[in-house]
Design a protein around this motif. Structure first.
Motif, mmCIF file in Angstrom:
data_model
loop_
_atom_site.group_PDB
_atom_site.id
_atom_site.type_symbol
_atom_site.label_atom_id
_atom_site.label_comp_id
_atom_site.label_asym_id
_atom_site.label_seq_id
_atom_site.Cartn_x
_atom_site.Cartn_y
_atom_site.Cartn_z
ATOM 1 N N SER A 1 0.829 -1.206 0.000
ATOM 2 C CA SER A 1 0.000 0.000 0.000
ATOM 3 C C SER A 1 0.863 1.255 0.000
ATOM 4 C CB SER A 1 -0.921 -0.009 1.218
ATOM 5 O OG SER A 1 -1.665 1.175 1.286
ATOM 6 N N GLN A 2 1.884 1.267 0.814
ATOM 7 C CA GLN A 2 2.775 2.426 0.885
ATOM 8 C C GLN A 2 3.536 2.595 -0.428
ATOM 9 O OE1 GLN A 2 5.754 2.177 3.944
ATOM 10 N NE2 GLN A 2 6.093 4.382 3.956
ATOM 11 N N GLY A 3 3.972 1.497 -1.026
ATOM 12 C CA GLY A 3 4.660 1.575 -2.316
ATOM 13 C C GLY A 3 3.746 2.115 -3.398
ATOM 14 N N GLU A 35 2.126 9.285 -5.987
ATOM 15 C CA GLU A 35 2.616 10.645 -5.749
ATOM 16 C C GLU A 35 3.684 11.034 -6.767
ATOM 17 O OE1 GLU A 35 3.935 10.825 -1.708
ATOM 18 O OE2 GLU A 35 1.918 10.475 -0.914
ATOM 19 N N LYS A 36 4.589 10.119 -7.054
ATOM 20 C CA LYS A 36 5.645 10.409 -8.030
ATOM 21 C C LYS A 36 5.061 10.607 -9.423
ATOM 22 C CE LYS A 36 9.361 8.107 -5.552
ATOM 23 N NZ LYS A 36 10.324 6.997 -5.553
ATOM 24 N N THR A 37 4.060 9.799 -9.775
ATOM 25 C CA THR A 37 3.420 9.944 -11.085
ATOM 26 C C THR A 37 2.682 11.263 -11.180
ATOM 27 O OG1 THR A 37 3.161 7.551 -11.205
ATOM 28 C CG2 THR A 37 1.812 8.859 -12.701
ATOM 29 N N LYS A 38 1.971 11.624 -10.129
ATOM 30 C CA LYS A 38 1.251 12.903 -10.110
ATOM 31 C C LYS A 38 2.233 14.065 -10.253
ATOM 32 C CE LYS A 38 -1.892 15.604 -7.238
ATOM 33 N NZ LYS A 38 -2.619 15.676 -5.960
ATOM 34 N N GLN A 39 3.344 14.001 -9.540
ATOM 35 C CA GLN A 39 4.344 15.067 -9.617
ATOM 36 C C GLN A 39 4.967 15.123 -11.010
ATOM 37 O OE1 GLN A 39 4.958 17.345 -7.214
ATOM 38 N NE2 GLN A 39 6.245 18.364 -8.714
ATOM 39 N N ALA A 40 5.197 13.974 -11.628
ATOM 40 C CA ALA A 40 5.776 13.949 -12.971
ATOM 41 C C ALA A 40 4.825 14.579 -13.978
ATOM 42 C CB ALA A 40 6.102 12.512 -13.381
#
Length: 84
Positions: A39-41, A47-52
């Motif tokens: 779940s954490q992964g 989050e990383k995809t959203k930021q990208a």
């Protein structure tokens, strides 16, 4: 026969991963920890995809391309307006 062999190998691997000293942890605890880690992964990846996507949306290339298309569209609108 192959299925039995595969199950036996998986059980041996699972037994090797569990430490004999850690009697307090149960299989249920291990699955709970595994679920938490997954779940954490997944949250980290989201989050990383959203930021990208946000970085891409705000990049100079995208902004320049957008303004170029807007200028071209305005030119086409102006040329159609002069034809009428």
């Amino acid at each position: 026969m192959k299925l039995y062999l595969a199950v036996a190998v998986l059980m041996l691997a699972f037994a090797a991963l569990t430490d004999a000293e850690e009697v307090d942890t149960t299989i249920q605890d291990r699955f709970t920890d595994f679920g938490t880690q997954i779940s954490q992964g997944a949250q980290d990846i989201a989050e990383k995809t959203k930021q990208a996507f946000q970085d891409f949306h705000e990049s100079e290339f995208v902004l320049n391309t957008k303004s170029w298309f807007e200028r071209q569209f305005d030119k086409v609108k102006a040329s159609i307006g002069t034809v009428n």
